[in-house]
Motif scaffolding. Sequence first.
Motif, PDB file in Angstrom:
ATOM      1  N   PRO A  12      23.542  -7.761 -36.444  1.00 55.70           N
ATOM      2  CA  PRO A  12      22.709  -8.663 -36.964  1.00 55.70           C
ATOM      3  C   PRO A  12      22.037  -8.949 -36.117  1.00 55.70           C
ATOM      4  CG  PRO A  12      24.883  -9.565 -36.728  1.00 55.70           C
ATOM      5  CD  PRO A  12      25.310  -8.216 -36.190  1.00 55.70           C
ATOM      6  N   ALA A  13      21.191  -9.672 -37.021  1.00 60.34           N
ATOM      7  CA  ALA A  13      19.844  -9.373 -35.846  1.00 60.34           C
ATOM      8  C   ALA A  13      20.207 -10.976 -35.326  1.00 60.34           C
ATOM      9  CB  ALA A  13      18.657 -10.141 -37.534  1.00 60.34           C
ATOM     10  N   SER A  14      19.296 -10.685 -34.010  1.00 62.27           N
ATOM     11  CA  SER A  14      19.624 -12.328 -33.766  1.00 62.27           C
ATOM     12  C   SER A  14      18.523 -13.730 -33.530  1.00 62.27           C
ATOM     13  CB  SER A  14      19.216 -12.727 -31.807  1.00 62.27           C
ATOM     14  OG  SER A  14      18.113 -11.845 -31.415  1.00 62.27           O
ATOM     15  N   GLU A  15      18.843 -14.745 -33.453  1.00 61.79           N
ATOM     16  CA  GLU A  15      17.977 -16.132 -33.649  1.00 61.79           C
ATOM     17  C   GLU A  15      16.949 -15.815 -33.464  1.00 61.79           C
ATOM     18  OE1 GLU A  15      18.547 -18.427 -35.867  1.00 61.79           O
ATOM     19  OE2 GLU A  15      20.380 -17.785 -36.274  1.00 61.79           O
ATOM     20  N   ARG A  16      16.539 -14.986 -32.272  1.00 59.45           N
ATOM     21  CA  ARG A  16      15.299 -14.714 -31.775  1.00 59.45           C
ATOM     22  C   ARG A  16      14.608 -13.442 -31.833  1.00 59.45           C
ATOM     23  NH1 ARG A  16      14.013 -13.011 -25.269  1.00 59.45           N
ATOM     24  NH2 ARG A  16      12.099 -12.825 -25.143  1.00 59.45           N
ATOM     25  N   ARG A  17      15.063 -12.543 -32.997  1.00 55.43           N
ATOM     26  CA  ARG A  17      14.471 -11.511 -33.574  1.00 55.43           C
ATOM     27  C   ARG A  17      14.195 -11.821 -34.404  1.00 55.43           C
ATOM     28  NH1 ARG A  17      14.849  -5.865 -32.374  1.00 55.43           N
ATOM     29  NH2 ARG A  17      14.569  -4.803 -34.682  1.00 55.43           N
ATOM     30  N   LEU A  18      14.597 -13.031 -35.526  1.00 63.49           N
ATOM     31  CA  LEU A  18      15.048 -13.540 -36.691  1.00 63.49           C
ATOM     32  C   LEU A  18      13.246 -14.638 -36.668  1.00 63.49           C
ATOM     33  CD1 LEU A  18      18.251 -14.490 -38.123  1.00 63.49           C
ATOM     34  CD2 LEU A  18      16.754 -12.298 -38.765  1.00 63.49           C
ATOM     35  N   GLU A  19      13.487 -15.080 -35.835  1.00 61.73           N
ATOM     36  CA  GLU A  19      11.931 -16.465 -35.013  1.00 61.73           C
ATOM     37  C   GLU A  19      10.385 -15.112 -34.833  1.00 61.73           C
ATOM     38  OE1 GLU A  19      10.750 -19.723 -31.790  1.00 61.73           O
ATOM     39  OE2 GLU A  19      13.174 -19.186 -31.906  1.00 61.73           O
ATOM     40  N   LYS A  20      11.302 -14.344 -34.336  1.00 57.65           N
ATOM     41  CA  LYS A  20       9.925 -13.110 -33.393  1.00 57.65           C
ATOM     42  C   LYS A  20       8.987 -12.734 -35.121  1.00 57.65           C
ATOM     43  CE  LYS A  20       8.299  -9.805 -30.876  1.00 57.65           C
ATOM     44  NZ  LYS A  20       9.087  -8.490 -29.345  1.00 57.65           N
ATOM     45  N   ALA A  21       9.733 -12.625 -35.910  1.00 60.21           N
ATOM     46  CA  ALA A  21      10.114 -11.605 -36.784  1.00 60.21           C
ATOM     47  C   ALA A  21       8.853 -12.928 -38.076  1.00 60.21           C
ATOM     48  CB  ALA A  21      11.122 -10.982 -37.849  1.00 60.21           C
ATOM     49  N   ARG A  22       9.409 -13.807 -38.016  1.00 57.32           N
ATOM     50  CA  ARG A  22       8.759 -14.751 -39.077  1.00 57.32           C
ATOM     51  C   ARG A  22       7.193 -15.024 -38.073  1.00 57.32           C
ATOM     52  NH1 ARG A  22      11.076 -17.985 -42.463  1.00 57.32           N
ATOM     53  NH2 ARG A  22       9.736 -19.811 -41.933  1.00 57.32           N
ATOM     54  N   GLU A  23       7.245 -14.982 -36.665  1.00 59.51           N
ATOM     55  CA  GLU A  23       5.839 -15.137 -35.909  1.00 59.51           C
ATOM     56  C   GLU A  23       5.168 -14.090 -36.580  1.00 59.51           C
ATOM     57  OE1 GLU A  23       6.916 -16.076 -32.140  1.00 59.51           O
ATOM     58  OE2 GLU A  23       7.895 -17.798 -31.630  1.00 59.51           O
ATOM     59  N   LEU A 220      16.240  -5.535 -39.539  1.00 66.06           N
ATOM     60  CA  LEU A 220      16.076  -6.538 -38.663  1.00 66.06           C
ATOM     61  C   LEU A 220      16.814  -6.520 -37.745  1.00 66.06           C
ATOM     62  CD1 LEU A 220      14.310  -9.781 -39.803  1.00 66.06           C
ATOM     63  CD2 LEU A 220      12.726  -7.657 -38.712  1.00 66.06           C
ATOM     64  N   ARG A 221      18.058  -5.887 -38.208  1.00 68.54           N
ATOM     65  CA  ARG A 221      19.381  -5.141 -37.207  1.00 68.54           C
ATOM     66  C   ARG A 221      19.198  -4.328 -36.266  1.00 68.54           C
ATOM     67  NH1 ARG A 221      24.404  -5.818 -40.090  1.00 68.54           N
ATOM     68  NH2 ARG A 221      25.426  -4.348 -38.941  1.00 68.54           N
ATOM     69  N   MET A 222      20.091  -4.811 -35.204  1.00 67.39           N
ATOM     70  CA  MET A 222      19.517  -4.822 -33.611  1.00 67.39           C
ATOM     71  C   MET A 222      20.874  -3.078 -33.149  1.00 67.39           C
ATOM     72  SD  MET A 222      19.027  -8.420 -32.215  1.00 67.39           S
ATOM     73  CE  MET A 222      18.422  -7.927 -30.468  1.00 67.39           C
ATOM     74  N   SER A 223      20.424  -2.309 -32.499  1.00 64.06           N
ATOM     75  CA  SER A 223      21.391  -1.975 -32.208  1.00 64.06           C
ATOM     76  C   SER A 223      21.921  -3.074 -30.479  1.00 64.06           C
ATOM     77  CB  SER A 223      21.068  -0.631 -30.844  1.00 64.06           C
ATOM     78  OG  SER A 223      19.661  -0.910 -29.786  1.00 64.06           O
ATOM     79  N   ARG A 224      23.305  -2.200 -29.791  1.00 61.87           N
ATOM     80  CA  ARG A 224      23.734  -2.929 -28.664  1.00 61.87           C
ATOM     81  C   ARG A 224      23.056  -2.807 -28.026  1.00 61.87           C
ATOM     82  NH1 ARG A 224      30.337  -0.365 -28.641  1.00 61.87           N
ATOM     83  NH2 ARG A 224      30.437  -1.822 -31.142  1.00 61.87           N
ATOM     84  N   GLU A 225      22.033  -1.643 -27.769  1.00 57.78           N
ATOM     85  CA  GLU A 225      20.834  -1.704 -26.364  1.00 57.78           C
ATOM     86  C   GLU A 225      20.385  -2.740 -26.698  1.00 57.78           C
ATOM     87  OE1 GLU A 225      18.827  -0.896 -23.383  1.00 57.78           O
ATOM     88  OE2 GLU A 225      21.257  -0.152 -23.427  1.00 57.78           O
ATOM     89  N   ASP A 226      19.527  -3.246 -27.859  1.00 55.30           N
ATOM     90  CA  ASP A 226      18.777  -4.865 -28.297  1.00 55.30           C
ATOM     91  C   ASP A 226      19.011  -5.755 -27.817  1.00 55.30           C
ATOM     92  OD1 ASP A 226      17.313  -2.310 -29.123  1.00 55.30           O
ATOM     93  OD2 ASP A 226      17.173  -2.305 -31.576  1.00 55.30           O
ATOM     94  N   VAL A 227      20.783  -6.342 -27.834  1.00 49.81           N
ATOM     95  CA  VAL A 227      21.030  -6.805 -27.537  1.00 49.81           C
ATOM     96  C   VAL A 227      20.872  -6.921 -25.680  1.00 49.81           C
ATOM     97  CG1 VAL A 227      22.878  -8.152 -27.472  1.00 49.81           C
ATOM     98  CG2 VAL A 227      22.809  -7.041 -29.152  1.00 49.81           C
TER      99      VAL A 227
END
Length: 380
Positions: A12-23, A220-227
Amino acid sequence: MAEESDLEKTEPASERRLEKAREEGNAARSRELTTFVMLATASAGLWLAGESLGASLSGALRRGLQFERASAFDPAHMLSQSGLMVLHALIAIGPLFAMMVVAAVAAPLMLGGWMFSGKAVAPNFGKLNPLAGIGRMVSAQALAELVKALARSALIGGVAWWVIVDDIEAVMALMSQPAHEALPHALVLVAKHCALIAATLFLVALVDVPFQLWNYYRKLRMSREDVRQEHKESEGDPHIKAQIRRQQQQMARRRMMAEVPKADIVLTNPTHFAVALQYLDSDMRAPRVVAKGTELVAARIREMAKEHKVAILEAPPLTRALYRHTKLGEEIPAGLYTAVAEVLAWVYQLKRWNSEGGEAPRTPTDLPVPADLQYAPAVA
């Protein structure tokens, strides 16, 4: 296989990824919810104020069309009358328009919240690529949107046809009514039909909102490498952090060693621990620990003390207690005042003996250390 699994977007998308998407102006939105809220608002406004709105519009139309025969040949009068008629109409429908504007702004906030992003309005020339546009048109997402639009149109069209046919007699009766009565009745009928259609849109929005949320978070889901990469970016590279910590420790150690020559006494274990104390009667309430360490650091403190002729005393229990219960720059605990006072008295006697001679002072032993401050080494 392990590398492929790490690249699959399963997290699942992290808080930082969600915040970046909103930016970047990317937030969950549902057009169906916005359409429903606006139509429901318009229906409510027409239902509550339909008769008064119709009367106001009828009055504006009547006043605009009333003029003397001579005025019909005066273009200036006709323009002024038209302007007044438009002004009265705007005043009459202004509250309804204001409600619609509020609904149009509030509807997106119900799902994605308030968001303002400069990146979203910045020009993106990549979107002008015709090949990319064609790709979006023939994508699975576009096909799903097409099917959804057709189903929505068929549902809303069927409901609209049903409500109009059900009230066809009332609609036809409007033609036999005077204009000042027909207009308010027509607005009430429009409000009723809009409300029924809005109820249909509510069912559509009830399905579309969960789908849009699911689709938004899925994209917005992430791979383990993205995490792992995000963790590195947020926390820093472990190797770089370790190097920075080493440099900070070295700098702190150099600053600490620079205080050893200013110390009054260095207490030792004798080999494993070393603690340097300083006491200035004018500036300090109690002696302070200006340097401390174990093993190699303790050996370096002893070397510095010898180089600068700082008194050294072997007092294992007191040294361990000071090392354990006092941080750098802190005053010694009150429970150790008596023992440290005896040590400092010996230091002052030692300095006087070195300068004046005479009988050598007795080296203090069996210094009192309270039981609760004694250092208990870990048992392996």
